[in-house]
Design a protein around this motif. Structure first.
Motif, mmCIF file in Angstrom:
data_model
loop_
_atom_site.group_PDB
_atom_site.id
_atom_site.type_symbol
_atom_site.label_atom_id
_atom_site.label_comp_id
_atom_site.label_asym_id
_atom_site.label_seq_id
_atom_site.Cartn_x
_atom_site.Cartn_y
_atom_site.Cartn_z
ATOM 1 N N ARG A 233 0.901 -1.146 -0.119
ATOM 2 C CA ARG A 233 0.144 -0.026 0.000
ATOM 3 C C ARG A 233 0.989 1.126 0.063
ATOM 4 N NH1 ARG A 233 -5.384 -1.780 1.606
ATOM 5 N NH2 ARG A 233 -5.356 -3.838 2.386
ATOM 6 N N SER A 234 0.576 2.375 -0.867
ATOM 7 C CA SER A 234 1.296 3.426 -0.967
ATOM 8 C C SER A 234 0.483 4.715 -0.795
ATOM 9 C CB SER A 234 1.927 3.125 -2.057
ATOM 10 O OG SER A 234 0.951 3.472 -3.056
ATOM 11 N N LYS A 235 1.102 5.753 -0.393
ATOM 12 C CA LYS A 235 0.768 7.262 -0.569
ATOM 13 C C LYS A 235 1.945 8.043 -1.087
ATOM 14 C CE LYS A 235 -1.973 6.677 3.788
ATOM 15 N NZ LYS A 235 -2.038 7.244 5.232
ATOM 16 N N SER A 236 1.431 8.885 -1.735
ATOM 17 C CA SER A 236 2.725 9.727 -2.481
ATOM 18 C C SER A 236 1.998 11.089 -3.126
ATOM 19 C CB SER A 236 2.920 9.022 -4.074
ATOM 20 O OG SER A 236 1.858 8.805 -4.951
ATOM 21 N N TYR A 237 2.959 12.259 -3.217
ATOM 22 C CA TYR A 237 2.642 13.437 -3.642
ATOM 23 C C TYR A 237 3.689 13.674 -4.644
ATOM 24 C CZ TYR A 237 6.021 15.967 -0.740
ATOM 25 O OH TYR A 237 7.071 16.393 -0.508
ATOM 26 N N GLU A 238 3.458 14.673 -5.629
ATOM 27 C CA GLU A 238 4.348 15.401 -6.519
ATOM 28 C C GLU A 238 4.128 16.782 -6.590
ATOM 29 O OE1 GLU A 238 4.697 15.040 -11.304
ATOM 30 O OE2 GLU A 238 5.103 13.101 -10.244
ATOM 31 N N ILE A 239 4.854 17.456 -6.814
ATOM 32 C CA ILE A 239 4.628 18.944 -7.082
ATOM 33 C C ILE A 239 5.800 19.269 -8.312
ATOM 34 C CG2 ILE A 239 4.037 19.885 -5.030
ATOM 35 C CD1 ILE A 239 6.803 20.785 -4.358
ATOM 36 N N GLY A 240 5.507 19.904 -9.450
ATOM 37 C CA GLY A 240 6.321 20.212 -10.397
ATOM 38 C C GLY A 240 5.688 21.360 -11.401
ATOM 39 N N PHE A 241 6.502 21.740 -12.310
ATOM 40 C CA PHE A 241 6.085 22.623 -13.187
ATOM 41 C C PHE A 241 6.418 22.282 -14.645
ATOM 42 C CE2 PHE A 241 10.405 23.878 -12.519
ATOM 43 C CZ PHE A 241 10.991 24.105 -13.774
ATOM 44 N N ASN A 242 5.740 22.894 -15.658
ATOM 45 C CA ASN A 242 6.166 22.530 -17.188
ATOM 46 C C ASN A 242 6.206 24.181 -17.668
ATOM 47 O OD1 ASN A 242 5.189 22.579 -19.994
ATOM 48 N ND2 ASN A 242 5.939 20.435 -19.700
ATOM 49 N N TRP A 243 7.128 24.348 -18.183
ATOM 50 C CA TRP A 243 7.597 25.825 -19.057
ATOM 51 C C TRP A 243 8.017 25.697 -20.268
ATOM 52 C CZ3 TRP A 243 12.689 28.549 -18.125
ATOM 53 C CH2 TRP A 243 12.461 30.116 -18.606
ATOM 54 N N ARG A 244 7.621 26.557 -21.196
ATOM 55 C CA ARG A 244 7.781 26.697 -22.607
ATOM 56 C C ARG A 244 8.195 28.090 -22.901
ATOM 57 N NH1 ARG A 244 4.278 24.087 -27.131
ATOM 58 N NH2 ARG A 244 6.413 24.461 -28.110
ATOM 59 N N PRO A 245 9.496 28.483 -22.463
ATOM 60 C CA PRO A 245 10.060 29.686 -22.618
ATOM 61 C C PRO A 245 9.936 30.135 -24.226
ATOM 62 C CG PRO A 245 11.922 28.068 -22.322
ATOM 63 C CD PRO A 245 10.611 27.373 -22.124
ATOM 64 N N THR A 246 10.208 29.374 -25.104
ATOM 65 C CA THR A 246 10.141 29.732 -26.397
ATOM 66 C C THR A 246 9.026 28.611 -27.211
ATOM 67 O OG1 THR A 246 11.883 28.286 -27.339
ATOM 68 C CG2 THR A 246 12.342 30.531 -26.363
ATOM 69 N N ALA A 247 8.677 29.085 -28.422
ATOM 70 C CA ALA A 247 7.817 27.682 -29.027
ATOM 71 C C ALA A 247 8.541 26.721 -29.372
ATOM 72 C CB ALA A 247 7.321 28.531 -30.556
ATOM 73 N N SER A 248 9.797 26.477 -29.396
ATOM 74 C CA SER A 248 10.690 25.360 -29.808
ATOM 75 C C SER A 248 11.269 24.728 -28.232
ATOM 76 C CB SER A 248 11.638 25.918 -30.825
ATOM 77 O OG SER A 248 12.441 26.636 -30.340
ATOM 78 N N THR A 249 11.163 25.176 -27.180
ATOM 79 C CA THR A 249 11.808 24.666 -26.124
ATOM 80 C C THR A 249 10.897 24.200 -24.880
ATOM 81 O OG1 THR A 249 13.656 25.830 -26.626
ATOM 82 C CG2 THR A 249 13.681 25.000 -24.315
ATOM 83 N N THR A 250 10.690 23.190 -24.245
ATOM 84 C CA THR A 250 10.270 22.875 -23.219
ATOM 85 C C THR A 250 10.711 22.267 -22.164
ATOM 86 O OG1 THR A 250 8.229 22.186 -24.671
ATOM 87 C CG2 THR A 250 8.044 21.194 -22.370
ATOM 88 N N ILE A 251 10.828 22.838 -20.822
ATOM 89 C CA ILE A 251 11.578 22.338 -19.666
ATOM 90 C C ILE A 251 10.470 21.860 -18.867
ATOM 91 C CG2 ILE A 251 12.619 23.061 -17.790
ATOM 92 C CD1 ILE A 251 13.811 25.285 -19.659
ATOM 93 N N ASP A 252 10.593 20.770 -18.174
ATOM 94 C CA ASP A 252 9.772 20.175 -17.068
ATOM 95 C C ASP A 252 10.440 19.801 -16.010
ATOM 96 O OD1 ASP A 252 6.717 19.031 -17.124
ATOM 97 O OD2 ASP A 252 7.976 17.512 -15.921
#
Length: 352
Positions: A233-252
């Motif tokens: 049995r488990s419990k979990s959490y996650e926090i994060g972000f997704n950022w597109r500084p330009t139309a061709s670049t994605t950071i997660d």
């Protein structure tokens, strides 16, 4: 197809032969679109033969055959309502033998069942909703030269997932009820949300509970098993972000923690065991970029640290650090090439 001739160990306990390995697999997928929806099917078959050293009269060759396949249909009732129906089957057959003797061990498991889910999209006062409900049921059976406490079990589940979007906010929530003939029932749930703070930057957070019953492989496999295992049995959490500084670049990027009760892991002798309390802390990050219409690249990094909370020691044979890099090139509309590199950090192979 994959194989190796093997080599001869020279220790006093080794047999004077080369211990080779070979494996072959085949997979197929078919689908057909209709006015009312889609029919599809896929299957995977794999067979392997592995030689190893063992004192007489024990087996020294393992032959294994595995299959998994399903046939399904997607029915589009309306533009906003669709249903998926699937029947599936799988088997795992293993046989341990020794030349000049009869078969010493047979391990044969089968699973067959069905899955059904229906999704509806609708709006209420400017709020977009996605509702998904479904059921799953299957039967597992095992036959072997050994004798087990249980040689079959029925498993079933019902679930519901609801998502709604209000401007820049998206919220997801779900619940699932599992019933396992061998281990009883469990109710798990999840909730998560994401928010686009500025155009191109989305933050997210989620929390979930989980339940995992031991498989027949965990309980009875002749290679190493433990019939006394309890469900995890488990419990979990996650926090994060997704950022597109330009139309061709994605950071997660994401940070997560999970707490497991009766975690199912392999000990130093490759025998599944329950660990009363495990906490895992991890971090994942990726960046992808399209250099132009034909060239693209992606890099990922992951750090994972599972620890036994009773001893404070890390679990063995767990990936701690993993990094990947990939470069892709579209030659034309019909041909796409990619090359990748994977790095995995050292893993502890000894117990405390």
């Amino acid at each position: 197809l994959l194989g190796t001739q093997g080599y001869d160990f020279t220790t006093a306990l080794s047999e004077p032969d080369k211990d080779g390995f070979r494996q072959g697999s085949f997979n197929v997928s078919l689908s057909k679109e209709f006015d009312w929806g889609q029919l599809y099917a896929n299957a995977l078959y794999s067979r392997s033969r592995t030689q190893y050293d063992a004192d007489a009269p024990w087996a020294d060759v393992n032959a294994a055959s595995l299959f998994a396949g399903k046939i399904g249909a997607r029915i589009d009732h309306t533009e906003n309502w669709r249903t998926t129906l699937e029947v599936f089957s799988a088997f795992d057959f293993q046989e341990d033998t020794r030349k000049g003797t009869d078969t010493l061990n047979i391990y044969d498991t089968k699973r067959y069942g069905f899955f059904a889910a229906s999704q509806v999209d609708f709006d209420t006062g400017g709020i977009e909703h996605i509702l998904n409900v479904g059921v799953e049921a299957y039967r597992e059976e095992i036959s072997s030269t050994d004798v087990f406490n249980a040689n079959s079990r029925d498993v079933g589940a019902v679930f519901a997932q609801h998502s709604f979007m209000i401007d820049a906010l998206t919220v997801d929530a779900g619940i699932r009820y599992d019933s396992n003939e061998q281990y009883g029932s469990a109710t798990t749930w999840n909730v998560g949300a994401s928010y686009e703070f500025v155009p191109g930057f989305v933050g997210r957070a989620s929390y979930a509970t989980g339940f995992r019953a031991p498989t027949f492989n965990d309980l009875y496999n002749v290679w190493g098993s433990n019939p006394n295992l309890q469900p995890e049995r488990s419990k979990s959490y996650e926090i994060g972000f997704n950022w597109r500084p330009t139309a061709s670049t994605t950071i997660d990027a994401a940070f997560y923690q999970s707490w497991l009760q009766d975690a199912i892991t392999l000990d130093a002798m490759f025998i599944p065991q329950n660990i009363a309390r495990v906490r895992t802390t991890g971090f994942e990050a990726s960046i992808s970029h399209e250099f132009d219409a034909r060239w693209r690249g992606r890099a990922e990094f992951a750090y994972n640290d599972p620890k036994d909370r009773a001893t404070g020691l890390g679990l063995i044979r767990q990936d701690r650090v993993k990094a990947t890099a990939e470069l892709g090139f579209a030659v034309n509309e019909q041909l796409d090439l990619s090359a990748g590199l994977v790095y995995v950090g050292a893993r502890n192979d000894l117990d405390a």
